[in-house]
Design a protein around this motif. Structure first.
Motif, PDB file in Angstrom:
ATOM      1  N   ALA A 135       0.861  -1.182   0.000  1.00  0.00           N
ATOM      2  CA  ALA A 135       0.000   0.000   0.000  1.00  0.00           C
ATOM      3  C   ALA A 135       0.891   1.224   0.000  1.00  0.00           C
ATOM      4  N   VAL A 136       0.395   2.305  -0.512  1.00  0.00           N
ATOM      5  CA  VAL A 136       1.168   3.536  -0.597  1.00  0.00           C
ATOM      6  C   VAL A 136       0.481   4.604   0.254  1.00  0.00           C
ATOM      7  N   CYS A 137       1.205   5.145   1.233  1.00  0.00           N
ATOM      8  CA  CYS A 137       0.673   6.250   2.031  1.00  0.00           C
ATOM      9  C   CYS A 137       0.716   7.507   1.178  1.00  0.00           C
ATOM     10  N   VAL A 138      -0.424   8.142   0.976  1.00  0.00           N
ATOM     11  CA  VAL A 138      -0.498   9.224  -0.005  1.00  0.00           C
ATOM     12  C   VAL A 138      -0.869  10.570   0.586  1.00  0.00           C
ATOM     13  N   SER A 139      -1.000  10.687   1.901  1.00  0.00           N
ATOM     14  CA  SER A 139      -1.493  11.937   2.473  1.00  0.00           C
ATOM     15  C   SER A 139      -0.537  12.496   3.498  1.00  0.00           C
ATOM     16  N   GLY A 140      -0.386  13.831   3.446  1.00  0.00           N
ATOM     17  CA  GLY A 140       0.350  14.531   4.487  1.00  0.00           C
ATOM     18  C   GLY A 140      -0.549  15.436   5.286  1.00  0.00           C
ATOM     19  N   GLY A 141      -1.859  15.254   5.198  1.00  0.00           N
ATOM     20  CA  GLY A 141      -2.824  16.088   5.883  1.00  0.00           C
ATOM     21  C   GLY A 141      -3.152  15.582   7.265  1.00  0.00           C
ATOM     22  N   ARG A 142      -4.305  16.026   7.780  1.00  0.00           N
ATOM     23  CA  ARG A 142      -4.657  15.652   9.153  1.00  0.00           C
ATOM     24  C   ARG A 142      -5.101  14.207   9.252  1.00  0.00           C
ATOM     25  N   ASN A 143      -5.475  13.580   8.128  1.00  0.00           N
ATOM     26  CA  ASN A 143      -5.854  12.174   8.107  1.00  0.00           C
ATOM     27  C   ASN A 143      -4.795  11.350   7.391  1.00  0.00           C
ATOM     28  N   ALA A 144      -4.584  10.128   7.863  1.00  0.00           N
ATOM     29  CA  ALA A 144      -3.741   9.196   7.127  1.00  0.00           C
ATOM     30  C   ALA A 144      -4.580   8.569   6.023  1.00  0.00           C
ATOM     31  N   SER A 145      -3.988   8.379   4.867  1.00  0.00           N
ATOM     32  CA  SER A 145      -4.725   7.761   3.762  1.00  0.00           C
ATOM     33  C   SER A 145      -3.768   6.978   2.884  1.00  0.00           C
TER      34      SER A 145
ATOM     35  N   CYS B  71      -8.427  -8.097  -7.828  1.00  0.00           N
ATOM     36  CA  CYS B  71      -8.919  -8.031  -9.194  1.00  0.00           C
ATOM     37  C   CYS B  71      -8.264  -6.903  -9.997  1.00  0.00           C
ATOM     38  N   GLY B  72      -7.476  -6.064  -9.329  1.00  0.00           N
ATOM     39  CA  GLY B  72      -6.780  -4.982 -10.012  1.00  0.00           C
ATOM     40  C   GLY B  72      -7.425  -3.618  -9.863  1.00  0.00           C
ATOM     41  N   THR B  73      -8.553  -3.519  -9.191  1.00  0.00           N
ATOM     42  CA  THR B  73      -9.234  -2.237  -9.017  1.00  0.00           C
ATOM     43  C   THR B  73      -8.590  -1.440  -7.881  1.00  0.00           C
ATOM     44  N   PRO B  74      -8.178  -0.196  -8.141  1.00  0.00           N
ATOM     45  CA  PRO B  74      -7.573   0.617  -7.075  1.00  0.00           C
ATOM     46  C   PRO B  74      -8.645   1.192  -6.145  1.00  0.00           C
ATOM     47  N   LEU B  75      -8.276   1.379  -4.888  1.00  0.00           N
ATOM     48  CA  LEU B  75      -9.154   1.964  -3.880  1.00  0.00           C
ATOM     49  C   LEU B  75      -8.379   3.024  -3.112  1.00  0.00           C
ATOM     50  N   PHE B  76      -9.131   3.911  -2.477  1.00  0.00           N
ATOM     51  CA  PHE B  76      -8.543   4.945  -1.641  1.00  0.00           C
ATOM     52  C   PHE B  76      -9.077   4.764  -0.225  1.00  0.00           C
ATOM     53  N   VAL B  77      -8.169   4.610   0.735  1.00  0.00           N
ATOM     54  CA  VAL B  77      -8.547   4.344   2.131  1.00  0.00           C
ATOM     55  C   VAL B  77      -8.157   5.537   2.988  1.00  0.00           C
TER      56      VAL B  77
ATOM     57  N   GLN C 231     -12.799   4.892   6.157  1.00  0.00           N
ATOM     58  CA  GLN C 231     -13.651   4.957   4.980  1.00  0.00           C
ATOM     59  C   GLN C 231     -12.856   4.473   3.767  1.00  0.00           C
ATOM     60  N   VAL C 232     -13.546   3.727   2.879  1.00  0.00           N
ATOM     61  CA  VAL C 232     -12.937   3.220   1.656  1.00  0.00           C
ATOM     62  C   VAL C 232     -13.693   3.825   0.477  1.00  0.00           C
TER      63      VAL C 232
END
Length: 366
Positions: free
Chosen positions: A42-52, A59-65, A111-112
Motif C-alpha cells: 500500500a502507498v501512504c499518499v497523504s500529508g494532511g490531518r488524516n492518514a490515507s 482483481c486490479g481495481t484501485p481503492l482509496f482508504v 472509509q474506503v
C-alpha cells in the motif's frame, strides 16, 4: 497579544507521524463491503490531518482508504457520512462529481472510496492549466451543490475566520503552542480595530444569509481534475451555512496560490524579496488570476442564478479570511513572517475591511 484565561493542559497541535501500513481491521471492513481481498503493499499518499492510502484489490481495481483521526474526528466523520446520505436524495447533478464511499467502519473511523485518477487543484494551478474553462466547470459544480442539495440537518455554525472570540483573546492552549510567526500574525490582527469591526460585520451578515448546503473547506487541494470532470473530495466539514464560505474559500485559495507563485518569481532562487517586490508581485498575481476567479464566479451564477445580492460582498470578505487562515497555517512552522506573508495579511485585511470595493477586482461581477 491577548490570551484568554483558561485552565487546563494545552493540547498539542503537531500532526502525528503517518503510519506506513493501512489501519488494523481493513481486511474485515473490505469483506463486509463485498470488496474482497487486497494485493500486498500500500502507498501512504497523504500529508494532511488524516492518514490515507492507495491500495489495490486482487482483481486490479484501485481503492482509496482514509483513516479519519485528530481533533473532532467523530464530528468530521459524521459530516462526511451526512453528505453521502444527502447526495443520495439530492436532485440529479451534471457537473458535481465526488468519490463514492464503498465501505466504512464508523467505530474505527475508516472509509474506503473509489479511487479517482486525477490531478489535484494545486498542481493544476502550478502547471498553469487552471484556465477559465476549468474554473468555469468548478464554479458550476459548486453552484449545483448550493442549489440542488438541501441544507444538512445540523445547526448552522459560523465559518467566519478569524472568529470574534480569537480577535478578543486567544485560548491559552493556542497561545502556548503557537510559533513566534503565528503570534506575530495574531498581534497584527488583534491590534487592528477596523478589522475587528469588519469581522463582526461579516459574522452578522453570515447569520442573516440564506442557508445552503456547504462543503466547508473548498480549497484547491480538495479538488481533483480528471479529463473534463471535476471531483470534489473531503466532505468532513460539510453542513449548513452561507454560500460565501465555499465561494470565498475557493477564490481566496486561488489568490493565495498565485501570490506565492508570483513572489517566487520575484525573488528568484537566492535573493530575498523586498517589500516592494512582494507588493508588485501581489498586484501582478491578482491580475493574473482574475480571469480564473471570474470564470468560476460566472459558472457558479449559471447554476445558481437566484443567488442573493449580497453574496459577492460576503465572498470577498471570506476570501480575505481565507488568506489570513493560510498565512497562519504556514506560519505554524516558522520563526518569523516573510515579506510575502505580511503582504498576504495586508491583502486579507483589505478584503475584509472593504469587501464591496474589492469584489470587482476579484472578478465577482454582478
Amino acid at each position: 497579544m491577548r490570551t484568554a484565561d483558561r485552565s487546563g493542559t494545552p493540547e498539542p497541535h503537531d500532526r502525528p507521524a503517518l503510519p506506513l501500513r493501512p489501519p488494523t481491521g481493513l481486511a474485515g471492513i473490505l469483506a463486509a463491503g463485498g470488496l474482497g481481498r487486497l494485493r500486498p503493499g500500500a502507498v501512504c499518499v497523504s500529508g494532511g490531518r488524516n492518514a490515507s492510502w492507495a491500495v489495490t484489490q486482487e482483481c486490479g481495481t484501485p481503492l482509496f482508504v482514509k483513516h479519519v483521526t485528530g481533533p473532532a474526528a467523530g464530528r468530521r466523520l459524521a459530516n462526511a457520512l451526512a453528505f453521502e446520505r444527502d447526495a443520495a436524495h439530492a436532485a440529479p447533478v451534471h457537473h458535481l462529481s465526488y468519490p463514492r464511499i464503498l465501505a466504512q467502519c464508523e467505530q474505527r473511523g475508516v472509509q474506503v472510496f473509489e479511487f479517482i485518477d486525477g490531478r489535484p487543484g494545486p498542481a493544476v494551478l502550478d502547471e498553469h492549466d487552471l484556465g477559465a474553462a476549468a474554473a468555469h466547470r468548478l464554479g458550476r459544480a459548486l453552484g449545483e451543490l448550493h442549489r440542488r442539495f438541501r441544507p444538512a440537518g445540523d445547526p448552522r455554525r459560523s465559518r467566519v475566520f478569524p472568529s470574534e472570540a480569537a480577535l478578543e483573546a486567544l485560548p491559552e492552549s493556542t497561545f502556548l503552542d503557537a510559533s513566534h510567526a503565528e503570534l506575530s500574525v495574531w498581534r497584527l490582527l488583534q491590534n487592528d480595530p477596523e478589522l475587528c469591526d469588519a469581522v463582526r460585520n461579516a459574522t452578522a451578515a453570515e447569520q442573516a444569509a440564506p442557508l445552503v448546503a456547504v462543503h466547508g473547506d473548498l480549497r484547491l487541494a480538495q479538488v481533483l481534475w480528471s479529463g473534463e470532470s471535476v471531483h470534489v473530495t473531503d466532505w468532513e466539514e460539510y453542513g449548513s451555512g452561507d454560500a460565501a464560505a465555499d465561494v470565498g474559500t475557493l477564490v481566496g485559495d486561488i489568490l493565495w496560490a498565485a501570490v506565492l507563485d508570483m513572489s517566487r518569481r520575484a525573488r528568484g532562487n537566492r535573493t530575498a524579496a523586498s517589500g516592494c517586490d512582494v507588493t508588485d508581485a501581489g498586484a501582478s498575481a491578482l491580475e493574473h488570476v482574475k480571469p480564473v476567479m471570474a470564470a468560476a464566479w460566472r459558472g457558479y451564477l449559471e447554476e445558481r442564478p437566484g443567488a442573493d445580492a449580497g453574496l459577492a460582498r460576503r465572498t470577498s470578505a471570506a476570501a480575505g479570511g481565507h488568506l489570513l487562515n493560510r498565512v497562519l497555517a504556514v506560519a505554524r512552522n516558522e520563526a518569523r513572517l516573510s515579506a510575502t506573508q505580511r503582504a498576504a495579511v495586508g491583502i486579507g485585511r483589505a478584503l475584509y475591511r472593504f469587501p464591496g470595493d474589492y469584489a470587482p477586482a476579484l472578478g465577482l461581477a454582478p
